[in-house]
Design an enzyme around this catalytic site. Structure first.
Site, PDB file in Angstrom:
ATOM      1  N   ARG A 175       0.851  -1.192   0.000  1.00  0.00           N
ATOM      2  CA  ARG A 175       0.000   0.000   0.000  1.00  0.00           C
ATOM      3  C   ARG A 175       0.885   1.240   0.000  1.00  0.00           C
ATOM      4  NH1 ARG A 175      -3.035   0.398   4.886  1.00  0.00           N
ATOM      5  NH2 ARG A 175      -1.589   2.038   5.425  1.00  0.00           N
TER       6      ARG A 175
ATOM      7  N   GLU B 236       4.556   7.148   2.429  1.00  0.00           N
ATOM      8  CA  GLU B 236       5.431   5.967   2.507  1.00  0.00           C
ATOM      9  C   GLU B 236       4.827   4.866   1.639  1.00  0.00           C
ATOM     10  OE1 GLU B 236       5.378   3.484   5.924  1.00  0.00           O
ATOM     11  OE2 GLU B 236       3.257   3.790   6.299  1.00  0.00           O
TER      12      GLU B 236
ATOM     13  N   ASN C 295       4.136   0.829   2.093  1.00  0.00           N
ATOM     14  CA  ASN C 295       4.156  -0.288   3.038  1.00  0.00           C
ATOM     15  C   ASN C 295       4.361  -1.579   2.275  1.00  0.00           C
ATOM     16  OD1 ASN C 295       3.364   1.001   5.717  1.00  0.00           O
ATOM     17  ND2 ASN C 295       1.801   1.781   4.317  1.00  0.00           N
TER      18      ASN C 295
ATOM     19  N   SER D 190      -2.843  -3.323   5.948  1.00  0.00           N
ATOM     20  CA  SER D 190      -4.123  -3.781   6.492  1.00  0.00           C
ATOM     21  C   SER D 190      -5.290  -3.000   5.885  1.00  0.00           C
ATOM     22  CB  SER D 190      -4.125  -3.664   8.011  1.00  0.00           C
ATOM     23  OG  SER D 190      -3.818  -2.352   8.371  1.00  0.00           O
TER      24      SER D 190
ATOM     25  N   LYS E  59      12.017   3.258   5.998  1.00  0.00           N
ATOM     26  CA  LYS E  59      11.976   4.705   5.762  1.00  0.00           C
ATOM     27  C   LYS E  59      13.309   5.203   5.184  1.00  0.00           C
ATOM     28  CE  LYS E  59       7.910   5.104   8.052  1.00  0.00           C
ATOM     29  NZ  LYS E  59       7.465   3.712   8.026  1.00  0.00           N
TER      30      LYS E  59
ATOM     31  N   LYS F 202      11.381  10.692  11.487  1.00  0.00           N
ATOM     32  CA  LYS F 202      10.883   9.316  11.426  1.00  0.00           C
ATOM     33  C   LYS F 202      11.975   8.292  11.725  1.00  0.00           C
ATOM     34  CE  LYS F 202       7.333  10.056   7.945  1.00  0.00           C
ATOM     35  NZ  LYS F 202       6.669   9.405   6.803  1.00  0.00           N
TER      36      LYS F 202
ATOM     37  N   GLU G  32       7.235   0.822  11.768  1.00  0.00           N
ATOM     38  CA  GLU G  32       5.960   0.679  11.073  1.00  0.00           C
ATOM     39  C   GLU G  32       4.840   0.620  12.093  1.00  0.00           C
ATOM     40  OE1 GLU G  32       5.263   0.611   7.903  1.00  0.00           O
ATOM     41  OE2 GLU G  32       7.372   0.795   7.360  1.00  0.00           O
ATOM     42  N   GLY G  33       3.650   0.939  11.650  1.00  0.00           N
ATOM     43  CA  GLY G  33       2.483   0.686  12.489  1.00  0.00           C
ATOM     44  C   GLY G  33       1.943   1.922  13.184  1.00  0.00           C
TER      45      GLY G  33
ATOM     46  N   ARG H  57      -7.944   7.055   4.980  1.00  0.00           N
ATOM     47  CA  ARG H  57      -7.985   7.131   6.444  1.00  0.00           C
ATOM     48  C   ARG H  57      -8.090   8.595   6.823  1.00  0.00           C
ATOM     49  NH1 ARG H  57      -2.711   4.337   8.127  1.00  0.00           N
ATOM     50  NH2 ARG H  57      -2.229   5.116   6.061  1.00  0.00           N
TER      51      ARG H  57
END
Ligand code: ADP
Ligand code: MG
Ligand code: MG
Length: 469
Positions: free
Chosen positions: A128, A144, A146, A151, A308, A363, A367-368, A445
């Site tokens: 994604r 970014e 992923n 998800s 990253k 950063k 992740e997450g 989102r």
């Protein structure tokens, strides 16, 4: 604040929520639950709740959406190419490997499983690429890409269907409604199809294994995918935590087995964050998976390519161009400013950031969500000094704000929000041939404008869909 008598649907709402909005939120929740847009309850173990959602799609410029959609498959190709370039990754990640224990441990898995030579012939990607609309330029700037554990493919698909339903539902006179602005979303199907294609490319062996976190709340998003795969392809998916794999997994010759079953494909929905590895046992499981001949979505190499630090390195002059000579120009249109904190560049980058801390994001290799530093925290970390090579600095993207009707745990609120568009990608390479590389659906989102980060699971954001204008 009012209180509803409709059990299980909306529960409470703010004073500025109108009667019509309340009805819309109730319909949204009813549709979400009825169609499986559901997550585990935060409070009650064993309970379920509707996913946090917006009650209408959020305006997003069609041109920016189209550009993001067009360019995203190129990033799948790029990150796979990077993952196959040992020397490039080794050099780009050396500071992070030195200073960040997680990157170092993942790199060890890559090396101990044989590096490039140890990889299976095929790579299966459920990726994604995330974007925020840069208000000044109107361009979608990439936050970014992923490469691991992306998800919401299933829940995003449900939210798009719910928003399309609400658009028809709210047309009071029953007139035909133009739904071309609320694109259909095939993310769930794309994720299932690419995993099944990967499983077949691996020789149609045994089961698919989904690596999951203990106490997962987003299990319906995951189980929609396994149910889709089972119904369409007849392939079973077994769910296992890294600890369970360590205890009950085995390598027979090079075949991974779990509880006696052969595993043809391992799909990671865990393993992307240090807390997924509380003991050496979880790392042993990761290494066992990596050493096996099962295909992985993703391989450790592809996971590392999604760092990253790699993103920042690719932004340096001429670097992207060596990997993607034909597409670099188009791809660079979506690059935000990215700055190294490695070696000699660090001094200049720190100066730049401290001149305007609100204009940047600091950063780490994580992740997450919930790991970046902003404004005062960013300033404090940079002023503290020391070796900063585990971080990168990024231009802060400033998307336009919207008013959004949201519902979370039955509570209806109208809030000022910012949105992030995710474009999913399905990717399958076998040997040197890219067999599948295509757009795989989308996700919006939407988070409170006051929140720096945007985790849906963490409680900052809601699942949304774009209204293309
Ligand atoms: P993670 O891999 O943890 O999701 P991200 O780079 O996506 O890391 O950052 C997490 C969140 O922080 C994003 O979803 C976004 O809300 C915010 N964010 C990240 N980078 C930027 C940026 N350059 N400008 C504005 N917000 C950002
Ligand atoms: Mg990420
Ligand atoms: Mg992210």
């Amino acid at each position: 604040m009012g209180v509803s008598n409709e059990r299980g649907l909306i529960v409470s709402w703010d004073d500025d929520v109108t009667v019509d909005e309340r009805a819309r939120a109730t319909e949204a929740v009813a549709h979400a639950v009825a169609h499986g847009c559901v997550i585990g309850d935060r409070e009650n173990v064993g309970g379920y709740a509707h996913a946090p959602v917006s009650c209408a799609p959020t305006v997003f410029p069609r041109r920016a959406y189209e550009l993001a959609r067009a360019v995203s498959p190129r990033f799948a190709e790029l990150y796979d190419a990077v993952s196959r370039d040992d020397a490039f990754m080794r050099n780009a990640l050396k500071g992070a490997i030195k200073n960040d224990a997680f990157t170092a441990a993942l790199w060890r898995v890559y090396e101990e499983s044989g590096g490039q030579a140890g990889r299976p012939r095929a790579e299966v990607g459920v990726l994604r690429s995330d974007y925020m609309l840069d208000a000044p330029s109107g361009l979608p700037l990439q936050v970014e890409v992923n490469t691991v554990s992306t998800s919401f493919m299933a829940l995003a698909t449900k939210v798009s269907a719910m928003h399309r339903h609400l658009a028809r539902w709210s047309a009071k006179g029953g007139e035909a409604v133009d739904l071309s602005g609320v694109p259909e979303n095939e993310a769930l199907q794309c994720a299932g199809d690419i995993l099944a294609a990967g499983w077949k490319a691996g020789g149609s062996k045994g089961k698919i294994m989904m690596v999951v976190q203990p106490h997962e709340r987003n299990m319906f998003d995951q189980r929609h995918i396994s149910q889709y795969i089972f119904e369409k392809y007849g392939v079973h998916t077994v769910r296992a935590t890294l600890a369970e794999i360590n205890a009950e997994g085995e390598l027979r010759d090079e075949t991974l087995t779990f509880q006696g079953d052969d595993i043809g494909l391992v799909y990671f929905r865990a393993g992307y964050t240090p807390t997924d590895y509380p003991t050496d046992g979880e790392w042993a499981a990761r290494l066992m998976i990596e050493k096996s001949n099962a295909l992985k979505s993703p391989s450790a190499a592809m996971h590392l390519a999604g760092s990253k630090k790699i993103q920042q390195k690719l932004a340096e002059p001429g670097v992207l161009e060596t990997f993607m000579p034909e597409h670099a120009e188009e791809m660079r249109r979506v690059f935000a400013g990215l700055y190294s904190l490695d070696g000699e560049d660090a001094i200049k980058t720190v100066e730049l950031a401290l001149s305007n801390p609100a204009g940047f994001v600091l950063k780490p290799q994580r992740e997450g969500g919930g790991n970046n530093l902003y404004s005062d925290e960013l300033r404090a970390r940079l002023e503290q000094g020391g070796d900063l090579s585990e971080y990168i600095l990024m231009q802060r993207i400033l998307p336009p704000a919207h008013q959004t009707l949201t519902v979370r745990e039955g509570d209806v609120k109208k809030i000022e929000t910012l949105s992030e568009l995710g474009i999913y990608g399905s990717y399958l390479r076998v040997g040197d041939e890219v067999v599948i590389n295509k757009h795989g659906g989308h996700l919006l989102r939407t988070k409170a404008a006051s929140s720096d980060e945007g985790g849906v699971a963490a409680g900052y954001a809601v699942l949304d869909s774009p209204l293309l204008v």
